[in-house]
Design a protein around this motif. Structure first.
Motif, PDB file in Angstrom:
ATOM      1  N   ARG A  55       0.747  -1.108   0.107  1.00  0.00           N
ATOM      2  CA  ARG A  55      -0.021   0.121   0.067  1.00  0.00           C
ATOM      3  C   ARG A  55       0.919   1.371   0.121  1.00  0.00           C
ATOM      4  NH1 ARG A  55      -2.040  -0.389   6.305  1.00  0.00           N
ATOM      5  NH2 ARG A  55       0.030  -0.953   7.172  1.00  0.00           N
ATOM      6  N   LEU A  99      -1.811  -1.383  -4.030  1.00  0.00           N
ATOM      7  CA  LEU A  99      -3.092  -1.651  -3.456  1.00  0.00           C
ATOM      8  C   LEU A  99      -3.376  -1.757  -2.304  1.00  0.00           C
ATOM      9  CD1 LEU A  99      -5.566  -3.175  -5.078  1.00  0.00           C
ATOM     10  CD2 LEU A  99      -4.673  -5.321  -4.301  1.00  0.00           C
ATOM     11  N   SER A 107      -1.257 -18.838  10.748  1.00  0.00           N
ATOM     12  CA  SER A 107      -0.672 -18.522  11.908  1.00  0.00           C
ATOM     13  C   SER A 107      -1.317 -19.787  12.812  1.00  0.00           C
ATOM     14  CB  SER A 107      -1.418 -17.475  12.557  1.00  0.00           C
ATOM     15  OG  SER A 107      -1.238 -17.126  13.711  1.00  0.00           O
TER      16      SER A 107
HETATM   17  P1  NDP Z   1       4.312  -6.731   8.959  1.00  0.00           P
HETATM   18  O1  NDP Z   1       3.508  -6.251   9.694  1.00  0.00           O
HETATM   19  O2  NDP Z   1       5.870  -6.682   9.177  1.00  0.00           O
HETATM   20  O3  NDP Z   1       4.182  -6.799   7.492  1.00  0.00           O
HETATM   21  C1  NDP Z   1       2.580  -6.989   6.905  1.00  0.00           C
HETATM   22  C2  NDP Z   1       2.767  -6.622   5.461  1.00  0.00           C
HETATM   23  O4  NDP Z   1       1.273  -6.480   4.922  1.00  0.00           O
HETATM   24  C3  NDP Z   1       3.322  -5.287   5.206  1.00  0.00           C
HETATM   25  O5  NDP Z   1       3.958  -5.226   3.973  1.00  0.00           O
HETATM   26  C4  NDP Z   1       2.293  -4.291   5.206  1.00  0.00           C
HETATM   27  O6  NDP Z   1       2.239  -3.047   4.441  1.00  0.00           O
HETATM   28  C5  NDP Z   1       1.029  -5.075   4.617  1.00  0.00           C
HETATM   29  N1  NDP Z   1      -0.185  -4.665   4.658  1.00  0.00           N
HETATM   30  C6  NDP Z   1      -0.780  -4.363   5.853  1.00  0.00           C
HETATM   31  N2  NDP Z   1      -2.073  -3.947   5.622  1.00  0.00           N
HETATM   32  C7  NDP Z   1      -2.024  -3.785   4.245  1.00  0.00           C
HETATM   33  C8  NDP Z   1      -2.926  -3.204   3.477  1.00  0.00           C
HETATM   34  N3  NDP Z   1      -4.372  -2.669   3.828  1.00  0.00           N
HETATM   35  N4  NDP Z   1      -2.984  -3.192   2.215  1.00  0.00           N
HETATM   36  C9  NDP Z   1      -1.637  -3.527   1.764  1.00  0.00           C
HETATM   37  N5  NDP Z   1      -0.819  -4.218   2.374  1.00  0.00           N
HETATM   38  C10 NDP Z   1      -1.073  -4.198   3.856  1.00  0.00           C
HETATM   39  O7  NDP Z   1       3.959  -8.549   9.379  1.00  0.00           O
HETATM   40  P2  NDP Z   1       4.720  -9.707   9.281  1.00  0.00           P
HETATM   41  O8  NDP Z   1       5.591  -9.646   8.209  1.00  0.00           O
HETATM   42  O9  NDP Z   1       5.115 -10.195  10.490  1.00  0.00           O
HETATM   43  O10 NDP Z   1       3.593 -10.751   8.655  1.00  0.00           O
HETATM   44  C11 NDP Z   1       3.327 -11.354   7.278  1.00  0.00           C
HETATM   45  C12 NDP Z   1       2.589 -12.317   7.472  1.00  0.00           C
HETATM   46  O11 NDP Z   1       2.797 -13.405   8.386  1.00  0.00           O
HETATM   47  C13 NDP Z   1       1.038 -11.826   7.870  1.00  0.00           C
HETATM   48  O12 NDP Z   1       0.019 -12.520   7.227  1.00  0.00           O
HETATM   49  C14 NDP Z   1       0.906 -12.336   9.228  1.00  0.00           C
HETATM   50  O13 NDP Z   1      -0.515 -12.438   9.758  1.00  0.00           O
HETATM   51  C15 NDP Z   1       1.764 -13.797   9.277  1.00  0.00           C
HETATM   52  N6  NDP Z   1       2.333 -14.289  10.389  1.00  0.00           N
HETATM   53  C16 NDP Z   1       3.536 -13.291  11.353  1.00  0.00           C
HETATM   54  C17 NDP Z   1       3.967 -14.112  12.320  1.00  0.00           C
HETATM   55  C18 NDP Z   1       5.176 -13.247  12.997  1.00  0.00           C
HETATM   56  O14 NDP Z   1       5.411 -13.574  14.183  1.00  0.00           O
HETATM   57  N7  NDP Z   1       5.579 -12.079  12.428  1.00  0.00           N
HETATM   58  C19 NDP Z   1       3.482 -15.208  12.932  1.00  0.00           C
HETATM   59  C20 NDP Z   1       2.505 -15.767  12.202  1.00  0.00           C
HETATM   60  C21 NDP Z   1       1.885 -15.306  11.161  1.00  0.00           C
HETATM   61  P3  NDP Z   1       2.709  -1.638   5.103  1.00  0.00           P
HETATM   62  O15 NDP Z   1       4.359  -1.772   4.902  1.00  0.00           O
HETATM   63  O16 NDP Z   1       2.500  -0.730   4.228  1.00  0.00           O
HETATM   64  O17 NDP Z   1       2.564  -1.671   6.659  1.00  0.00           O
END
Ligand code: NDP
Length: 251
Positions: A44, A68, A151
């Motif tokens: 985004r 997006l 998760s």
């Molecule tokens: P982060 O918060 O570091 O990154 C999340 C990503 O999703 C970022 O690139 C963020 O964009 C993007 N995002 C969030 N909201 C939107 C939106 N409205 N539109 C487009 N993009 C969006 O999270 P993680 O890297 O930790 O998580 C990645 C995945 O792994 C997720 O699905 C999470 O649920 C899953 N997960 C993570 C765990 C962990 O311990 N880290 C454990 C279990 C599952 P922006 O940079 O703009 O914020």
């Protein structure tokens, strides 16, 4: 996971990653590029995507990016985006649905309905819209891999994880339905990263020492394995990037 991927594992592959601007998605995009893939980055925030794309190009690989906002996007916008991608890209060999929103960590009785909706829109609805729009491109690949991000709370509900847990159960469900619908044509699986050192993890567990957590780079072997041909026969499965790891305790 003890997996030693070939350096050219993803040569000539085109892989789309959502949430490629930060955390695990950013690391996955960079890692796939280092193993030979061309990347399509979704997120985004333009500035962050631009930076990741540049880092990939600096290493000699191709990267395109598109913004997006998954909290507000419509099915039509996702179809339009897929059409734009299709105009320049013959097929997609992989899609990593990684973008995610945590929402509030609090009892069900206190979950803010607006936040609940936002979590469902990002983690479930927009993920579904994008999947539907990108399936024709994925089916043009002879080794397509569709990977969702789940998760531990998407397999076993846990107090206070409200919308996030419900959204990850839905993610597991979406994966299972699609795996059955596209048997022999596309493999569809889930990754549970396990506690990983990112901003999301820090906001869920603010008192935890991040140095005790695996980094996104540490968990990449599973992300590579699921995108490459070594996992070709696997579909309909949910994999742990950190098998045996106990879930954290929120304070
Ligand atoms: P982060 O918060 O570091 O990154 C999340 C990503 O999703 C970022 O690139 C963020 O964009 C993007 N995002 C969030 N909201 C939107 C939106 N409205 N539109 C487009 N993009 C969006 O999270 P993680 O890297 O930790 O998580 C990645 C995945 O792994 C997720 O699905 C999470 O649920 C899953 N997960 C993570 C765990 C962990 O311990 N880290 C454990 C279990 C599952 P922006 O940079 O703009 O914020």
């Amino acid at each position: 996971m003890h997996y030693q991927p070939q350096r050219d594992l993803l040569n000539d592959r085109i892989i789309l990653v959502t949430g490629a601007s930060d955390g695990i998605g950013k690391e996955a995009a960079l890692t796939y590029a280092r193993h030979g893939a061309s990347l399509i980055l979704l997120g985004r925030q333009e500035a962050k995507l631009r930076q990741v794309a540049q880092a990939i190009k600096d290493e000699g690989q191709q990267a395109q990016w598109f913004t997006l906002d998954m909290a507000t996007c419509t099915p039509e916008e996702c179809q339009q985006l897929a059409a734009t991608i299709a105009a320049a890209t013959p097929h997609l060999d992989g899609v990593l649905h990684n973008a995610g929103l945590l929402g509030d960590i609090c009892p069900m009785s206190e979950q803010d309905p607006a936040t609940w909706d936002a979590v469902m829109r990002v983690n479930v609805n927009a993920t579904f819209y994008l999947t539907q729009a990108l399936l024709p491109l994925l089916l043009k690949s002879d080794s397509g891999s569709l990977v969702f991000t789940s998760s531990s709370v998407g397999r076993q509900g846990r107090a206070n994880w409200g919308a996030y847990a419900a959204s990850k159960f839905a993610t597991e469900g979406m994966m299972q339905v699609l795996a059955e619908e596209y048997q022999n044509r596309l493999r569809v699986n889930c990754i549970n990263p396990g506690g990983t050192r990112t901003k999301m993890r820090a906001s869920a567990f603010p008192t935890e020492d991040p140095q005790k957590l695996k980094t996104p780079a540490d968990i990449m072997p599973l992300y590579l394995w699921l995108m490459g041909d070594d996992s070709r026969r696997k579909t309909g499965m949910s994999f742990d990037a950190q098998p045996g790891r106990k879930p954290g305790i929120t304070q």
